[in-house]
Design a protein around this motif. Structure first.
Motif, PDB file in Angstrom:
ATOM      1  N   PHE A  51       0.850  -1.179   0.000  1.00  0.00           N
ATOM      2  CA  PHE A  51       0.000   0.000   0.000  1.00  0.00           C
ATOM      3  C   PHE A  51       0.889   1.233   0.000  1.00  0.00           C
ATOM      4  O   PHE A  51       1.811   1.340   0.806  1.00  0.00           O
ATOM      5  CB  PHE A  51      -0.912   0.013   1.231  1.00  0.00           C
ATOM      6  CG  PHE A  51      -1.843  -1.162   1.278  1.00  0.00           C
ATOM      7  CD1 PHE A  51      -3.032  -1.138   0.576  1.00  0.00           C
ATOM      8  CD2 PHE A  51      -1.517  -2.293   1.999  1.00  0.00           C
ATOM      9  CE1 PHE A  51      -3.887  -2.228   0.615  1.00  0.00           C
ATOM     10  CE2 PHE A  51      -2.359  -3.383   2.047  1.00  0.00           C
ATOM     11  CZ  PHE A  51      -3.553  -3.348   1.347  1.00  0.00           C
ATOM     12  N   GLU A  71      -3.432   0.347  -3.651  1.00  0.00           N
ATOM     13  CA  GLU A  71      -3.031  -1.036  -3.371  1.00  0.00           C
ATOM     14  C   GLU A  71      -2.318  -1.608  -4.589  1.00  0.00           C
ATOM     15  O   GLU A  71      -2.777  -1.427  -5.719  1.00  0.00           O
ATOM     16  CB  GLU A  71      -4.268  -1.883  -3.066  1.00  0.00           C
ATOM     17  CG  GLU A  71      -3.970  -3.355  -2.929  1.00  0.00           C
ATOM     18  CD  GLU A  71      -5.227  -4.199  -2.940  1.00  0.00           C
ATOM     19  OE1 GLU A  71      -5.220  -5.254  -2.306  1.00  0.00           O
ATOM     20  OE2 GLU A  71      -6.220  -3.802  -3.608  1.00  0.00           O
ATOM     21  N   LEU A  88      -7.715   3.194  -3.212  1.00  0.00           N
ATOM     22  CA  LEU A  88      -8.522   2.836  -2.046  1.00  0.00           C
ATOM     23  C   LEU A  88      -8.977   4.034  -1.225  1.00  0.00           C
ATOM     24  O   LEU A  88      -9.985   3.971  -0.561  1.00  0.00           O
ATOM     25  CB  LEU A  88      -7.736   1.887  -1.133  1.00  0.00           C
ATOM     26  CG  LEU A  88      -7.306   0.568  -1.752  1.00  0.00           C
ATOM     27  CD1 LEU A  88      -6.425  -0.197  -0.784  1.00  0.00           C
ATOM     28  CD2 LEU A  88      -8.511  -0.253  -2.151  1.00  0.00           C
ATOM     29  N   ILE A  91      -7.230   4.235   4.396  1.00  0.00           N
ATOM     30  CA  ILE A  91      -7.237   2.843   4.879  1.00  0.00           C
ATOM     31  C   ILE A  91      -6.479   2.733   6.196  1.00  0.00           C
ATOM     32  O   ILE A  91      -5.597   3.523   6.496  1.00  0.00           O
ATOM     33  CB  ILE A  91      -6.606   1.861   3.861  1.00  0.00           C
ATOM     34  CG1 ILE A  91      -5.144   2.221   3.589  1.00  0.00           C
ATOM     35  CG2 ILE A  91      -7.403   1.812   2.588  1.00  0.00           C
ATOM     36  CD1 ILE A  91      -4.391   1.120   2.884  1.00  0.00           C
TER      37      ILE A  91
END
Length: 119
Positions: A51, A71, A88, A91
């Protein structure tokens, strides 16, 4: 002044820096983490994914939150394999899943972050 465990972060966020309230080791650790705020961070996890995002915060358990995260994962198990990516956003990466953590900064900054004694 008596503080309960884990209250150091909230006291620093509120602007309290009284040495009698905060232990010097806690202040040093928080200061080092503050240097990492909003830097690009690459984190590897146990299942092989990576990530990449902006470091937003870390809690006392070591969980990390990344902003604008992307990701990266292998499409096939064979090496070398192409990487697939997807956006994403925000996160949380649990400390129990983390295998590596890299910060995007100069060599001098990396050495100062790794220093055992505060500068």
């Amino acid at each position: 002044m008596e503080t309960k465990p884990g209250a150091e972060m909230s006291l620093i966020q509120e602007g309290h820096t009284d040495p009698s309230v905060l232990r010097s080791n806690d202040i040093t650790a928080v200061a080092q983490v503050r240097k990492l705020l909003f830097r690009r961070m690459l984190i590897g996890v146990t299942d092989g994914r990576f990530f990449l995002g902006n470091f937003h915060c870390m809690d006392k358990q070591g969980n990390i939150i990344l902003q604008d995260a992307v990701e990266f994962r292998s499409i096939r198990r064979s090496a070398p394999s192409p990487m697939e990516q997807r956006g994403l956003g925000l996160i949380l990466i649990p400390s129990s899943c983390r295998t590596s953590c890299h910060i995007d900064c100069s060599i001098e900054e990396q050495l100062s972050l790794l220093a055992l004694t505060p500068r």
